[in-house]
Design a protein around this motif. Structure first.
Motif, short mmCIF file in Angstrom:
data_model
loop_
_atom_site.label_atom_id
_atom_site.label_comp_id
_atom_site.label_asym_id
_atom_site.label_seq_id
_atom_site.Cartn_x
_atom_site.Cartn_y
_atom_site.Cartn_z
N THR A 17 14.30 -52.99 -12.44
CA THR A 17 13.97 -52.53 -11.09
C THR A 17 14.58 -53.47 -10.07
O THR A 17 14.45 -53.25 -8.88
CB THR A 17 12.45 -52.45 -10.88
OG1 THR A 17 11.90 -53.75 -11.04
CG2 THR A 17 11.81 -51.49 -11.85
N HIS A 18 15.23 -54.54 -10.52
CA HIS A 18 15.85 -55.50 -9.62
C HIS A 18 17.27 -55.04 -9.33
O HIS A 18 17.93 -54.43 -10.15
CB HIS A 18 15.87 -56.89 -10.25
CG HIS A 18 14.69 -57.18 -11.12
ND1 HIS A 18 13.39 -57.07 -10.69
CD2 HIS A 18 14.62 -57.55 -12.41
CE1 HIS A 18 12.58 -57.38 -11.68
NE2 HIS A 18 13.29 -57.66 -12.73
N ARG A 57 5.37 -51.58 -10.11
CA ARG A 57 6.23 -50.71 -10.92
C ARG A 57 5.81 -50.79 -12.38
O ARG A 57 6.61 -51.08 -13.26
CB ARG A 57 7.69 -51.10 -10.75
CG ARG A 57 8.17 -50.81 -9.31
CD ARG A 57 9.63 -50.64 -9.21
NE ARG A 57 10.09 -49.53 -10.02
CZ ARG A 57 10.66 -48.44 -9.54
NH1 ARG A 57 10.81 -48.29 -8.25
NH2 ARG A 57 11.11 -47.52 -10.34
N ASN A 62 7.90 -56.72 -10.64
CA ASN A 62 7.21 -56.07 -9.53
C ASN A 62 5.94 -55.41 -10.07
O ASN A 62 6.02 -54.40 -10.79
CB ASN A 62 8.14 -55.02 -8.90
CG ASN A 62 7.52 -54.32 -7.72
OD1 ASN A 62 6.31 -54.40 -7.48
ND2 ASN A 62 8.34 -53.62 -6.98
N GLY A 101 5.53 -55.41 -14.05
CA GLY A 101 4.62 -56.46 -13.60
C GLY A 101 4.19 -57.42 -14.69
O GLY A 101 3.36 -58.30 -14.44
N ASP A 119 11.07 -61.56 -7.47
CA ASP A 119 11.57 -60.21 -7.65
C ASP A 119 12.87 -60.20 -8.45
O ASP A 119 13.42 -59.14 -8.73
CB ASP A 119 11.75 -59.50 -6.31
CG ASP A 119 12.76 -60.20 -5.40
OD1 ASP A 119 13.39 -61.19 -5.81
OD2 ASP A 119 12.91 -59.73 -4.25
#
Length: 159
Positions: free
Chosen positions: A92-93, A15, A12, A19, A42
């Motif tokens: 973050t997933h 974030r 993402n 990335g 994602d």
């Protein structure tokens, strides 16, 4: 086999260092052989499986948090290594790459060849932009991914 090669940048860009996967994929445009599929995800397992369906080779580019964490350190992992080393890692997933690979294996949907190029990251907080530690190593990550793609296409030299 179709000879289909898919590169998936997982992460993402909103974030921080998460990335890095999408940034690497974007930088590959024009640097890999024609016919290579470049995608961003994602990391949601069903979408990942859809992206690599029918591929002979999948190259995943992913951010990694490890202990001890060494931002900018690069790792090249096989599917088996990635399944064990990324299971339960900070992400973050909703589910990490390890869980995605376990699901693909259970459903008999692992591609014949899968390699993961991961970079340890520093900052995954909300906000755009990569940290200096990640930015400084990004060209090497891109070169490694491009080399994996060329190898998958049966080409050993840079175009």
């Amino acid at each position: 086999m179709s000879g289909r090669v898919v590169v998936i940048g997982v992460g993402n860009p909103l974030r921080g260092d998460d990335g890095v996967g999408p940034a690497a994929v974007e930088a590959l445009r024009g640097r890999v052989p024609d016919g290579t599929v470049l995608a961003v995800s994602d990391g949601e397992p069903a979408r990942m499986l859809d992206l690599w369906r029918g591929a002979d080779t999948v190259v995943v580019v992913e951010a990694l948090r490890a202990r001890p964490n060494r931002p900018g350190e690069l790792h090249t992992l096989t599917a088996a290594d990635a399944a064990t080393r990324t299971a339960g890692t900070a992400s973050t997933h909703a589910l990490g790459l390890g869980e995605c690979l376990a699901l693909a294996k259970a459903l008999d949907q692992l591609p014949p060849s899968l390699v993961v190029h991961a970079m340890q990251v520093a900052d995954m907080e909300l906000g755009e932009g990569l940290s200096e530690a990640v930015r400084s190593v990004l060209p090497e990550l891109i070169d490694r991914v491009a080399a994996s793609v060329r190898q998958a296409h049966g080409q050993d030299r840079e175009q």
